[in-house]
Design an enzyme around this catalytic site. Structure first.
Site, PDB file in Angstrom:
ATOM      1  N   CYS A  62       0.835  -1.203   0.000  1.00  0.00           N
ATOM      2  CA  CYS A  62       0.000   0.000   0.000  1.00  0.00           C
ATOM      3  C   CYS A  62       0.866   1.249   0.000  1.00  0.00           C
ATOM      4  O   CYS A  62       0.603   2.206  -0.732  1.00  0.00           O
ATOM      5  CB  CYS A  62      -0.928  -0.014   1.214  1.00  0.00           C
ATOM      6  SG  CYS A  62      -2.063   1.401   1.275  1.00  0.00           S
ATOM      7  N   CYS A 163      -8.340  -1.950   7.913  1.00  0.00           N
ATOM      8  CA  CYS A 163      -9.593  -1.318   8.304  1.00  0.00           C
ATOM      9  C   CYS A 163     -10.805  -1.987   7.680  1.00  0.00           C
ATOM     10  O   CYS A 163     -11.863  -2.076   8.283  1.00  0.00           O
ATOM     11  CB  CYS A 163      -9.540   0.154   7.909  1.00  0.00           C
ATOM     12  SG  CYS A 163     -11.044   1.089   8.225  1.00  0.00           S
TER      13      CYS A 163
END
Length: 331
Positions: A62, A163
């Site tokens: 990421c 998340c």
């Protein structure tokens, strides 16, 4: 920056917090979406690696492809050609410093929060664009600064893990089951005896305690058992007795896809160490050899549960030298 579904509860919560803080500081805020890029460059490769029995770290992907990849591209398109000078400031606990006419990535001052491991694979071409102010403070100091300013997020809990994994997924493997079809196989001991079944080798991690029924009346099999190996070819999970079993330890590894942060092999490879997890104590390196985009490391001591797919990061003191992916370990 929304990298998952715009309808995800966590994404909306983060965006609401950003707007409140920016309102307090009287500064503008903008929302950008990299969901498609995240899926293609981070999430799908992560799923593919799990399916192969590897243990990937999507946080490094990421940072490499999205936060310091697509975001930098977005800012460059927005500000290049204008009279404005621009930087990307983030809340990562790491440092960027210039020395000998080059920018280096360093550990944060707060060793308990250091995130340099997760930033080790970002392109070196972006280092001169980065500001990492939190790396020069402790977490306690940062929270006090935020509290003194009365910021809305001053006491916000630290973010944990991915998340987008729903709270309904009590274990991460249940989340993976939504994306990887079942592939049952055997759970075996090193002598080849079958003791149970698994639904996919991604359901186990090297070094993990495996709750499996063994004949406790037999001294050979009584005790606690741990995963020592995942065999992709035979689709088997191998277990060994005891968390300190010799089969769980190795002192040599090969890492592939290796990238030196400065674009070349450092002239000085003395006093170097490596990590295969964030926030672990640096592991002194006995020898390091380089062959193309692969390196072989011999550690000065045996390490427990190094798993193929994990990210390997080499340091010299507090400076990040390079990173790659663990391909295999040796005794």
């Amino acid at each position: 920056m929304a990298n998952w579904s715009q309808l995800a509860k966590c994404t909306e919560g983060e965006w609401a917090a950003v707007q409140k803080v920016c309102e307090q500081l009287q500064m503008p805020c903008e929302r950008v979406n990299f969901e498609k890029e995240y899926w293609a460059d981070v999430f799908q490769p992560m799923i593919d690696m799990y399916e192969q029995g590897l243990t990937p770290n999507p946080d490094l992907g990421c940072n490499k492809f999205i936060k310091f990849g697509k975001m930098i591209e977005h800012l460059a398109a927005k500000y290049e050609g204008t009279e404005l000078k621009w930087w990307l400031a983030t809340g990562h606990y790491a440092r960027v410093e210039k020395a000998s006419n080059q920018f280096n990535l360093l550990r944060a001052y707060d060793g308990n929060k250091d995130q340099s491991y997760y930033l080790a694979s970002i392109p070196r071409s972006v280092l001169h664009r980065l500001l990492l102010p939190l790396g020069h403070h402790t977490k306690v100091q940062v929270r006090k600064i935020a509290a003194d300013l009365g910021l809305y997020t001053a006491s916000k809990p630290d973010s944990q893990g991915l998340c987008f994994v729903s709270p309904d997924h009590t274990k991460f493997r249940h989340f993976l089951d939504e994306f990887i079809p079942p592939k049952p196989g055997n759970i075996v001991t090193e002598d080849g005896k079958v003791w149970g079944k698994h639904l996919g080798i991604w359901h186990a991690t090297i070094g993990q305690r495996l709750g499996i029924s063994m004949p406790q009346g037999d001294p050979k099999y009584s005790g606690v058992w741990f995963v020592s190996e995942k065999r992709k070819e035979s689709n088997e999970i191998v277990i060994v007795k005891g968390g300190a079993n010799e089969s769980l330890f190795s002192n040599k590894l090969r890492a592939s896809g290796w990238v030196w942060l400065q674009g070349k092999v450092p002239d000085d490879l003395q006093n170097i160490s490596f990590q295969y997890r964030s926030l672990q104590d640096p592991i002194p390196i006995e020898t390091l050899t380089v062959e193309g985009d692969e390196i072989t490391i011999t550690a000065k001591s045996k390490q427990r549960a190094m798993a193929p797919g994990q990210s390997i990061v080499v340091y010299q003191g507090n400076r990040v030298l390079g990173s790659g992916v663990l391909a295999e370990t040796y005794k």
